[in-house]
Design a protein around this motif. Structure first.
Motif, PDB file in Angstrom:
ATOM      1  N   GLU A 111      85.940   6.423  67.518  1.00 40.52           N
ATOM      2  CA  GLU A 111      86.135   7.997  68.175  1.00 40.52           C
ATOM      3  C   GLU A 111      85.082   8.315  68.874  1.00 40.52           C
ATOM      4  O   GLU A 111      84.952   8.495  70.039  1.00 40.52           O
ATOM      5  N   GLN A 112      83.414   7.882  68.294  1.00 38.57           N
ATOM      6  CA  GLN A 112      82.486   8.515  69.059  1.00 38.57           C
ATOM      7  C   GLN A 112      82.422   7.419  70.386  1.00 38.57           C
ATOM      8  O   GLN A 112      82.075   7.801  71.284  1.00 38.57           O
ATOM      9  N   GLY A 113      82.519   6.066  70.136  1.00 39.78           N
ATOM     10  CA  GLY A 113      82.461   5.169  71.463  1.00 39.78           C
ATOM     11  C   GLY A 113      83.380   5.612  72.291  1.00 39.78           C
ATOM     12  O   GLY A 113      83.237   5.239  73.431  1.00 39.78           O
TER      13      GLY A 113
ATOM     14  N   GLY B 271      74.809   2.571  69.915  1.00 43.40           N
ATOM     15  CA  GLY B 271      73.945   1.616  71.052  1.00 43.40           C
ATOM     16  C   GLY B 271      74.684   0.283  70.836  1.00 43.40           C
ATOM     17  O   GLY B 271      74.872  -0.540  72.015  1.00 43.40           O
ATOM     18  N   ASP B 272      74.885  -0.288  69.912  1.00 41.83           N
ATOM     19  CA  ASP B 272      75.234  -1.774  69.703  1.00 41.83           C
ATOM     20  C   ASP B 272      76.911  -1.768  70.502  1.00 41.83           C
ATOM     21  O   ASP B 272      77.220  -2.529  70.974  1.00 41.83           O
ATOM     22  N   LEU B 273      77.516  -0.557  70.055  1.00 45.16           N
ATOM     23  CA  LEU B 273      79.059  -0.703  70.593  1.00 45.16           C
ATOM     24  C   LEU B 273      78.849  -0.765  72.070  1.00 45.16           C
ATOM     25  O   LEU B 273      79.609  -1.388  72.887  1.00 45.16           O
ATOM     26  N   LEU B 274      78.123   0.156  72.664  1.00 45.32           N
ATOM     27  CA  LEU B 274      78.059   0.398  73.957  1.00 45.32           C
ATOM     28  C   LEU B 274      77.607  -1.049  74.758  1.00 45.32           C
ATOM     29  O   LEU B 274      78.000  -1.288  75.798  1.00 45.32           O
ATOM     30  N   ASP B 275      76.758  -1.545  73.963  1.00 43.53           N
ATOM     31  CA  ASP B 275      76.255  -2.891  74.472  1.00 43.53           C
ATOM     32  C   ASP B 275      77.362  -3.896  74.555  1.00 43.53           C
ATOM     33  O   ASP B 275      77.180  -5.055  75.276  1.00 43.53           O
ATOM     34  N   ASN B 276      78.290  -3.772  73.896  1.00 46.04           N
ATOM     35  CA  ASN B 276      79.399  -4.843  73.629  1.00 46.04           C
ATOM     36  C   ASN B 276      80.719  -4.535  74.342  1.00 46.04           C
ATOM     37  O   ASN B 276      81.678  -5.192  74.450  1.00 46.04           O
TER      38      ASN B 276
END
Length: 181
Positions: A148-150, A19-24
């Motif tokens: 990889e997930q992101g 979630g943090d990755l996608l927010d950024n």
């Protein structure tokens, strides 16, 4: 680097990290990747090493579902890369020697390159025409798991953006989905 979580519900730690990755994710680089993939008539090739290569293959599959002419670099049926083609390279470090070699060779043949990396100042990013940064540096997960997930999720979002506004696109994508299962 964050330490692994002890005890139960470690999946919630993964969810927070993703979630943090996608927010950024940078909207400008995301938009540039979408624009690059919208180029009419361009053949696309996808590559990456290890698990990044699996993400590249999954992205190639979704682009095929969209009706694009796409190949996985190194597969037996992949044609040669030519001028006007595009190469998607997924590499967390942006320093993987094989991936850097592929980008240099593709550029020698006149292809455009799209780098998907966690490091926007990496060698790969410096070589690429377009860079999509997947910000995944601080993680409790093993090795490149968060990248990889992101990358998979961000590239799936790119596919969603490419399909957006096209009436009946999901039905056309489903029609291109394998029927040999």
């Amino acid at each position: 680097m964050a330490r692994p979580m002890d005890g139960a519900k470690t999946w919630l730690a993964v969810a927070r990290e993703v979630g943090d990755l996608l927010d950024n994710v940078d909207e400008t680089s995301f938009g540039a990747a979408v624009t690059e993939l919208l180029t009419p008539g361009r053949r696309w090739f996808a590559t990456g090493q290890g698990r990044s290569g699996l993400v590249a293959s999954m992205t190639a599959m979704r682009l095929m579902h969209l009706g694009q002419d796409v190949h996985v670099l190194g597969e037996a049926t992949a044609p040669s890369v030519e001028a006007g083609d595009g190469l998607i390279v997924v590499s967390g470090s942006g320093e993987t020697p094989v991936s850097l070699h592929y980008v240099r060779r593709a550029k020698e043949h006149g292809a455009r390159t799209l780098a998907v990396t966690a490091h926007p100042s990496s060698s790969l990013a410096k070589l690429a025409d377009v860079v999509l940064c997947v910000p995944s540096r601080d993680t409790a997960q093993f090795s490149g798991s968060l990248f990889e997930q992101g990358s998979l999720l961000v590239l799936d979002a790119v596919v969603m953006a490419l399909a957006a506004g096209r009436e009946g696109e999901h039905a056309r994508m489903q029609a291109r989905h394998t029927n040999m299962q």
